[in-house]
Write an enzyme that holds these catalytic residues in place. Sequence first.
Site, PDB file in Angstrom:
ATOM      1  N   ASP A   1       0.674  -1.116   0.237  1.00 40.50           N
ATOM      2  CA  ASP A   1       0.013   0.162  -0.124  1.00 40.50           C
ATOM      3  C   ASP A   1       0.820   1.276   0.059  1.00 40.50           C
ATOM      4  O   ASP A   1       0.554   2.314  -0.670  1.00 40.50           O
ATOM      5  CB  ASP A   1      -0.955  -0.148   1.272  1.00 40.50           C
ATOM      6  CG  ASP A   1      -1.764  -1.291   1.334  1.00 40.50           C
ATOM      7  OD1 ASP A   1      -2.084  -1.696   0.195  1.00 40.50           O
ATOM      8  OD2 ASP A   1      -2.114  -1.550   2.377  1.00 40.50           O
TER       9      ASP A   1
ATOM     10  N   HIS B   1      -5.281  -3.581   5.570  1.00 36.97           N
ATOM     11  CA  HIS B   1      -4.652  -4.068   4.373  1.00 36.97           C
ATOM     12  C   HIS B   1      -5.780  -4.570   3.461  1.00 36.97           C
ATOM     13  O   HIS B   1      -5.425  -5.647   2.949  1.00 36.97           O
ATOM     14  CB  HIS B   1      -3.390  -4.991   4.491  1.00 36.97           C
ATOM     15  CG  HIS B   1      -2.665  -5.463   3.368  1.00 36.97           C
ATOM     16  ND1 HIS B   1      -2.296  -4.479   2.541  1.00 36.97           N
ATOM     17  CD2 HIS B   1      -2.402  -6.427   2.660  1.00 36.97           C
ATOM     18  CE1 HIS B   1      -1.537  -4.899   1.166  1.00 36.97           C
ATOM     19  NE2 HIS B   1      -1.859  -6.240   1.497  1.00 36.97           N
TER      20      HIS B   1
END
Length: 336
Positions: free
Chosen positions: A169, A196
């Site tokens: 990310d 996530h």
Amino acid sequence: MLSRVVSKRAFSISRVNPYKVSILGAAGGIGQPLSLLMKLNEKVTDLRLYDLRGAKGVAADLSHIPTNSTVNGFTPEDENGLHNALKDTELVIIPAGVPRKPGMTRDDLFSINAGIVRDLASAVADAAPNAAVLVISNPVNSTVPIVSEVLKSKGVYNPKKLFGVTTLDVIRSSRFISEVVGTNPTNEKVTVVGGHSGITIIPLLSQTQHQSIPEDQKKALIHRIQFGGDEVVKAKNGAGSATLSMALAGSRFANSVLRGFAGEKDVVEPSFVDSPLFKSEGIEFFASPVTLGANGIEKVHPIGAVSAEEEQMLEECKETLKKNIQKGIDFASAKK
């Protein structure tokens, strides 16, 4: 003169700490490029690769690369194969599991990957109870709590050494924001907090130097960061998910953990960890920047000042995250 040469050699050798690293799921789409990157890491001198099949072939291939490390492959066909792949290792990376397919979210993967991660965590507890464990297997929001519960049941849980790898990310954020503002992505740093998966991924754009991004572009950028994995799944026509970028993310975070082990100062990376930040709200795990050191996590950093929009995202994140975490805890607590 000889003593000076010997001293110099001893110093140069001591600068590179030798570490044993095990990769579980090493023959998969993430596992193979991740294994290559760890073979190239000068801190790794003993690399063990484990998978249901193919690990020996990957190990044989990598063993031809002239770096100062040995690499060995293990499968269930070997006597005590998994145990030997893990015994006394210092760092375990777990990318094992099935990849995403078109239309699948990370949570859709839960029913298959949860069992895989639970069994591997049990083996880690038995063979390498002091190792740092890096979980890549999705859904990370649930698989990390599974690992924690398994380690607790075995009496070896160390919250400072369990990490959910959210680095993908972070690197996506750097790349995607650079495309919007026209900068070099290597110079962009975006802190990503939360979890996530989807809306639990919160890129803190308000903490970057780019405050003048038009609102429509900013919303599109946030959505792309949160659901960037869908781009890859679609582009691969159902033949896989993000493997190469995930391998790079995994190797970057693993290297940061090893840098901390080696005594390097001020090593900070965001990660999904056992966190004090929102425990009062019943959220046991949360991703935020952590300082890494000789014993794993030295400090969990607060998220800092956020915008009103990010505050709203955070509230939505926490609601989903709490359910994801509980799902993992419930799975680990249930009988096989």
